[in-house]
Design an enzyme around this catalytic site. Structure first.
Site, PDB file in Angstrom:
ATOM      1  N   GLY A 224      46.066  40.049  39.975  1.00  0.00           N
ATOM      2  CA  GLY A 224      46.910  41.180  40.337  1.00  0.00           C
ATOM      3  C   GLY A 224      48.157  40.863  41.133  1.00  0.00           C
ATOM      4  O   GLY A 224      48.970  41.758  41.372  1.00  0.00           O
ATOM      5  N   GLU A 259      41.928  35.085  40.355  1.00  0.00           N
ATOM      6  CA  GLU A 259      42.120  35.204  38.892  1.00  0.00           C
ATOM      7  C   GLU A 259      43.535  35.643  38.529  1.00  0.00           C
ATOM      8  O   GLU A 259      43.725  36.713  37.950  1.00  0.00           O
ATOM      9  CB  GLU A 259      41.138  36.243  38.326  1.00  0.00           C
ATOM     10  N   PRO A 260      44.526  34.860  38.855  1.00  0.00           N
ATOM     11  CA  PRO A 260      45.898  35.290  38.555  1.00  0.00           C
ATOM     12  C   PRO A 260      46.225  35.126  37.073  1.00  0.00           C
ATOM     13  O   PRO A 260      45.849  34.130  36.456  1.00  0.00           O
ATOM     14  CB  PRO A 260      46.739  34.309  39.374  1.00  0.00           C
ATOM     15  N   GLY A 261      46.878  36.110  36.505  1.00  0.00           N
ATOM     16  CA  GLY A 261      47.369  35.978  35.135  1.00  0.00           C
ATOM     17  C   GLY A 261      48.882  36.024  35.184  1.00  0.00           C
ATOM     18  O   GLY A 261      49.572  35.005  35.124  1.00  0.00           O
ATOM     19  N   CYS A 327      59.860  51.774  13.219  1.00  0.00           N
ATOM     20  CA  CYS A 327      59.990  53.218  13.043  1.00  0.00           C
ATOM     21  C   CYS A 327      59.251  53.985  14.129  1.00  0.00           C
ATOM     22  O   CYS A 327      58.239  54.649  13.858  1.00  0.00           O
ATOM     23  CB  CYS A 327      59.465  53.609  11.670  1.00  0.00           C
TER      24      CYS A 327
HETATM   25  C1  LIG Z   1      43.632  41.337  33.837  1.00  0.00           C
HETATM   26  C2  LIG Z   1      42.702  40.744  34.812  1.00  0.00           C
HETATM   27  C3  LIG Z   1      43.153  39.763  35.709  1.00  0.00           C
HETATM   28  C4  LIG Z   1      44.578  39.293  35.784  1.00  0.00           C
HETATM   29  O1  LIG Z   1      45.456  40.254  36.226  1.00  0.00           O
HETATM   30  P1  LIG Z   1      46.974  39.864  36.570  1.00  0.00           P
HETATM   31  O2  LIG Z   1      47.562  41.106  37.064  1.00  0.00           O
HETATM   32  O3  LIG Z   1      47.605  39.367  35.327  1.00  0.00           O
HETATM   33  O4  LIG Z   1      46.911  38.796  37.628  1.00  0.00           O
HETATM   34  C5  LIG Z   1      42.224  39.194  36.556  1.00  0.00           C
HETATM   35  N1  LIG Z   1      40.926  39.586  36.545  1.00  0.00           N
HETATM   36  C6  LIG Z   1      40.460  40.529  35.701  1.00  0.00           C
HETATM   37  C7  LIG Z   1      39.031  40.894  35.735  1.00  0.00           C
HETATM   38  C8  LIG Z   1      41.332  41.140  34.819  1.00  0.00           C
HETATM   39  O5  LIG Z   1      40.872  42.089  33.998  1.00  0.00           O
END
Ligand SMILES: *Cc1c(COP(=O)(O)O)cnc(C)c1O
Length: 400
Positions: A224, A259-261, A327
């Site tokens: 997050g 858990e960074p994305g 479209c």
């Molecule tokens: C989507 C998700 C993340 C990553 O979120 P980001 O905002 O991209 O860091 C981490 N943990 C879980 C369980 C998620 O569903």
């Protein structure tokens, strides 16, 4: 970057990822937690290209997966199974079974029913499943409602009381080993204080569980961490984030899992598109590109902002919408942006497109998905070829 050369070599729309930037983002976050045992589990869903995963695995990253497909991807890219975790509110029995068989670190369970199913599956396999419980701390992450996940009204996780019941059930079971505790309250948090607030609520539960002799080893704070999309935005302080979380864990011997994305990949990626032409409807100016909502859906889905800049084009600018050929009136990449006059073949760069860009792309309007390239040490290489029409119809062809 030499965008013109890349467009000539690989055509457009084209996703371009700066691997050196991905490395430095990962390392920056990892080092903030260096005072503790920590595991940075990159959230695969943000950008699941195998070469991106391989790069992160080589740096020692773990992986947070939300489907068995993502678990398979992470392992295919060389991840250590003991660094892979599996989250998600709707895991099927087949997914749970395969994850246990693959020996991943733990499954984040999200309901009592899921823990019962997990137990039955582990029993049938004659093994013990490592689990963690996703707690919903009922904290407002103050982000877009679609990406807010930590409120009681969201579908994710279980209440503190329900979590306790699950831990007590798991502790008694021969086939379950509760090793972790987890929360994830939302995405694109520019203020990480809600994460610290959630951590303190969940750390209290951790202490209660330890008192009940449940040996939690992993404290998983989810992802997050937000990134800057607009110049006016400021990224949160990683120092405050990490220190705030660690302060809630004083005296506790746990490995912090994060858990960074988006944080790792968003600003390391760009979408390069070509202008098809311009069009004026009354007073409204449109720049039409070969990139569209099927390539990058964030603007349409969340009204997300992406900076768009013209490549090697100066001159007077005027306001326009940058749109694709699909479209749907919702097919836009940017609204009300100032760009110079453009003609067919000019290039535009859509910034900050490394997260939830390609990963959310589709074949809508029978458009092949874009190619992806990596830039590393000054060299550019293809990491996913462009989809052809034959690729798109391949799974239907035999039936006509
Ligand atoms: C989507 C998700 C993340 C990553 O979120 P980001 O905002 O991209 O860091 C981490 N943990 C879980 C369980 C998620 O569903």
């Amino acid at each position: 970057m030499n965008y013109k050369q890349m467009a000539n070599e690989f055509q457009t729309p084209l996703y371009i990822y700066d691997f050196d930037a991905i490395k430095s983002r990962y390392n920056a976050l990892k080092s903030e937690f260096s005072a503790r045992k920590s595991l940075i589990c990159y959230a695969v869903k943000a950008n699941s290209n195998l070469s991106v995963l391989k790069l992160l695995a080589s740096l020692g990253a773990g992986f947070d997966c939300v489907s068995i497909g993502e678990v398979r991807r992470a392992l295919l890219a060389g991840a250590n199974p003991y660094h892979v975790i599996f989250s998600g509110v709707g895991k099927t029995d087949a997914e749970i079974k395969e994850a246990i068989e693959k020996g991943i670190l733990f499954l984040n369970v999200e309901s009592f029913g899921e823990v019962e199913r997990t137990e039955a599956i582990a029993k049938a396999l004659g093994t013990k499943a490592r689990i963690s419980v996703r707690v919903n701390p009922n904290v407002d992450a103050k982000t877009h409602p679609y990406i807010s996940t930590g409120l009681a009204k969201n579908k994710f996780g279980v209440s503190i009381d329900e979590a306790k019941r699950i831990y007590i059930f798991a502790k008694k079971s021969e086939f379950l080993e509760p090793v972790g505790i987890h929360f994830h309250i939302g995405s694109q948090l520019l203020d990480t204080s809600p994460v610290v607030e959630a951590a303190s609520i969940v750390a209290k539960l951790l202490r209660e569980l330890k008192a009940l002799d449940v040996d939690i080893k992993f404290f998983d704070i989810g992802g997050g961490v937000g990134v800057r999309y607009e110049k006016s935005e400021n990224e949160p302080s990683l120092y405050d984030y990490a220190q705030g979380v660690l302060a809630t864990l004083s005296g506790q011997d746990v490995t912090v899992v994060c858990e960074p994305g988006r944080f790792v990949v968003a600003n390391a990626g760009e979408l390069l598109v070509s202008v098809v032409g311009e069009k004026q409807n009354g007073t409204k100016r449109f720049v039409i590109t070969d990139g569209a909502m099927n390539d990058l859906i964030r603007p349409s889905l969340y009204e997300a902002f992406h900076e768009v800049v013209a490549v090697e084009k100066d001159g007077e600018t005027s306001v326009c919408d940058v749109v694709g050929p699909i479209c749907e009136s919702g097919d836009f990449l940017a609204k009300d942006v100032a760009l110079p006059n453009l003609k067919s073949g000019d290039l535009l760069v859509v910034k900050s497109a490394g997260a939830y860009g390609f990963a959310m792309s589709s074949n809508y309007n029978t458009r092949g998905r874009a190619a992806e390239v990596a830039v590393e040490d000054g060299k550019t290489r293809l990491i996913r070829r462009r989809e052809t029409f034959e690729d798109v119809v391949a799974l239907e062809r035999e039936f006509v």
